[in-house]
Design an enzyme around this catalytic site. Sequence first.
Site, PDB file in Angstrom:
ATOM      1  N   TYR A  22       0.820  -1.217   0.000  1.00 53.74           N
ATOM      2  CA  TYR A  22       0.000   0.000   0.000  1.00 53.74           C
ATOM      3  C   TYR A  22       0.854   1.268   0.000  1.00 53.74           C
ATOM      4  CZ  TYR A  22      -4.016  -2.994   1.105  1.00 53.74           C
ATOM      5  OH  TYR A  22      -5.001  -3.968   1.082  1.00 53.74           O
ATOM      6  N   LYS A  37       3.362 -15.641   1.741  1.00 52.99           N
ATOM      7  CA  LYS A  37       3.244 -16.333   0.455  1.00 52.99           C
ATOM      8  C   LYS A  37       4.667 -16.672   0.021  1.00 52.99           C
ATOM      9  CE  LYS A  37       0.659 -17.645  -3.045  1.00 52.99           C
ATOM     10  NZ  LYS A  37      -0.211 -18.822  -2.939  1.00 52.99           N
ATOM     11  N   ASP A  85      -3.219 -18.245   1.122  1.00 55.65           N
ATOM     12  CA  ASP A  85      -4.403 -18.871   0.521  1.00 55.65           C
ATOM     13  C   ASP A  85      -4.948 -19.972   1.439  1.00 55.65           C
ATOM     14  OD1 ASP A  85      -1.931 -19.973  -0.042  1.00 55.65           O
ATOM     15  OD2 ASP A  85      -2.425 -20.641  -2.062  1.00 55.65           O
ATOM     16  N   ASP A 144      -5.360  -6.905   5.775  1.00 57.89           N
ATOM     17  CA  ASP A 144      -6.565  -6.162   5.412  1.00 57.89           C
ATOM     18  C   ASP A 144      -7.674  -7.146   5.041  1.00 57.89           C
ATOM     19  OD1 ASP A 144      -8.278  -4.199   4.595  1.00 57.89           O
ATOM     20  OD2 ASP A 144      -7.108  -3.537   2.863  1.00 57.89           O
ATOM     21  N   ASP A 155     -10.963  -8.673   7.689  1.00 56.32           N
ATOM     22  CA  ASP A 155     -12.385  -8.505   7.355  1.00 56.32           C
ATOM     23  C   ASP A 155     -13.078  -9.859   7.300  1.00 56.32           C
ATOM     24  OD1 ASP A 155     -12.228  -5.787   7.258  1.00 56.32           O
ATOM     25  OD2 ASP A 155     -13.243  -5.607   5.322  1.00 56.32           O
TER      26      ASP A 155
END
Length: 365
Positions: free
Chosen positions: A148, A199, A231, A255, A259
């Site tokens: 980000y 990852k 994943d 992020d 959620d």
Amino acid sequence: MSADSSPNRPRILALPGDGIGPEVIAPALGVLRRLSEIADFHAEIEEGLLGGAAFEATGRPLPEETLAAARSADAVLMGSIGGPQWDGLDRELRPERGLLGLRSSLGLFANLRPAVLYPQLADASTLRPDVVAGLDLLIVRELTGGIYFGAPRGIETMEGGERRGVNTLVYTESEIERICRAAFEAARRRAGRVCSVDKANVLEVSELWREVAERVGAQYGDVELTHMYVDNAAMQLVRDPKQFDVIVTTNMFGDILSDLASMLTGSIGMLPSASLDAGGKGLYEPCHGSAPDIAGQDAANPLATVLSAAMMLRYTLDRPELADRVERAVSRVLDRGLRTRDIASPGTRAVGTAAMGRAVIEELG
Ligand code: NAD
């Protein structure tokens, strides 16, 4: 703690904000004041302006005075900010800029998002009660680095006229180290297990992340460290979320996963959060926004903000026994069948924001 305060006399800045913010922060402050009467804890609470309320009073969403008070306080407790009446303002003057400015000025790089499902509310989740009842996990998300913020970034036109978008995933060792440290410290106050999510089968940044996580982990012999690809973590969060204690991960993975995890619990009105700096000082706030659709109706659930105050007691003020006491009081209120509208179900008793706050204070003893 700031130099002129002690663990028993913390200085807390309360920022009610906009919409339901003032309604939900009042019960949380009531809880802290009640603790001052019944425990060896005497918070000095100061109130300040942030967001739309600050813009109306001073012409800025983050007045200098608020920033100075936040810097000198031991911890900040916020309600929520924003509302449609300020959406047309220049970007710099919007309520959200006030909150972003506060977070970056305080150097809050560690975002702690618990997902707790009180057994009394197991029906509120979209997952089967046996999968989620009693869920209690914490996601520690890196908040100020990663893709980000990485450079270069942008949309550029290549030779021949085709455009391409670019973002950069970058983490330094010290950035990884401090977020891992925050996760291990949190795990010590919980069940003592950290799962680092990355990852590493594809990304070099993740390889470094894993290596640094191992290095930090070696300094926390009392905490178990495991690794999981992101994943698989998404899948496991839905399949068997109770396997996790603390998850630590990057800005973007966090992020998305936080959620996902918060929705396992079914109700936004129950979810607290914290953002911490390197010294453990924090900004505590509910995960929800200012809910303009129900503001001023005594309909908001104040428990996310009350539980944010409990997190403040645990993570910044180092008073875990008081945090437990607040969380137990919330649980007992739910046992009594009291529910605000967002968590209501057949056979429970509907109460408003203020009555819910009073009930928690009563249960504190
Ligand atoms: P929201 O979280 O305010 O509301 C979403 C839905 O959840 C609404 O139906 C609302 O009534 C309900 N809800 C939220 N909190 C509740 C509570 N405590 N009890 C019961 N119901 C609750 O999100 P939104 O509608 O997308 O945003 C409204 C405003 O809040 C916007 O201006 C947005 O920018 C701002 N916002 C602020 C923050 C923050 O302060 N950190 C976070 C998100 C959104």
